[in-house]
Motif scaffolding. Sequence first.
Motif, short mmCIF file in Angstrom:
data_model
loop_
_atom_site.label_atom_id
_atom_site.label_comp_id
_atom_site.label_asym_id
_atom_site.label_seq_id
_atom_site.Cartn_x
_atom_site.Cartn_y
_atom_site.Cartn_z
N GLU A 89 -4.51 6.77 -2.44
CA GLU A 89 -4.03 5.42 -2.15
C GLU A 89 -3.87 4.62 -3.44
O GLU A 89 -4.71 4.68 -4.33
N ILE A 143 0.80 5.70 -0.42
CA ILE A 143 0.03 6.95 -0.41
C ILE A 143 0.87 8.02 -1.12
O ILE A 143 2.02 8.25 -0.74
N ARG A 160 0.85 -1.20 0.00
CA ARG A 160 0.00 0.00 0.00
C ARG A 160 0.88 1.25 0.00
O ARG A 160 1.81 1.36 0.79
#
Length: 320
Positions: free
Chosen positions: A232, A226, A224
Amino acid sequence: MKQMIRKYIQILLYFSPGFIRERAGKIIAKHEYAQAMERMKRTKVSKEGIAVALDKLDMDCDVMFHISTMNIGKMAGGVKFLSEQIAGHSDLSRHTLLFSALPYRGRFEEYLKTNPTFDVRTAPVAMGAVNEYFALRADSFRSLHPTHSVVAIGARAEEYTRDHHTDLTPFGPHSPYYKLLVNGGKIVLFGATVHNLTFFHVFEDLLGPAFPVKNIYTEPFRTRVIDRQGKELYVITPCHRTLQGIRRKYGGTAVIEKLSGDGAIRKVAKIGEGEVSVVDTRRFAVSYLELILQGQSIYGRHRVTRELENKINTLVRQFK
């Protein structure tokens, strides 16, 4: 003999339980820190000495810095002075400065197994205080790759960093490392050693399946991420296997001698107890690819296939 002992200790640790590796890592880090403190006590580098060392560099191009002040001694003016001197020696209206910005220390695989979130706005820079200084500049850009992030400032900083995360490997064609090669840039080892040079991995990714050393990478991880706007996304990347890293550390001496003999790596200055060396990325590419064609890489000896030969000949023509 000492190198062989260290090699076998590292292999033994690799197969040891996690708590043993963690304990050994803390002991090694404590030892390295104590050595750095001793260097700072006995070796002082003046502001003039720093400026003189940087004056010996040809900064009329894009440059990536690998910095280890711990190998040098106590530097007058500290991180701020050194950082300002580095920036001041480059014409940032025409050129770009780049710095490694890995967000962790230790093994890549263990970091990825923690299922981290790489938030480019807040992720730490675990590559030293100078790299962190540049990452915090308002005009800096940082790539979104979760394991091999790079910080850049200057003329093409955004171009260097914007697509890094879209590659399937950390050193692919959209990476800052590869773009530095295409643009004919240089790498400065400021106190850092050539044994830790990440640029070697560009050629593994360029050659892909033709590269003779198999199982360099783990299976890909989905991480993941950002971005700067808070959006995201998920980045797919493998990481290097630790055992191959041990092979590289202790098997690359002949390669480094060849690269130095061809002028791809040049020592330009002594600073404190360390050295300043320059890597010419184009010359490095040709020299290292020719060495791979002769059956030698940083991982040791290998067999040369027809596929490998054809691919290297094409790449050598491109970078000569």
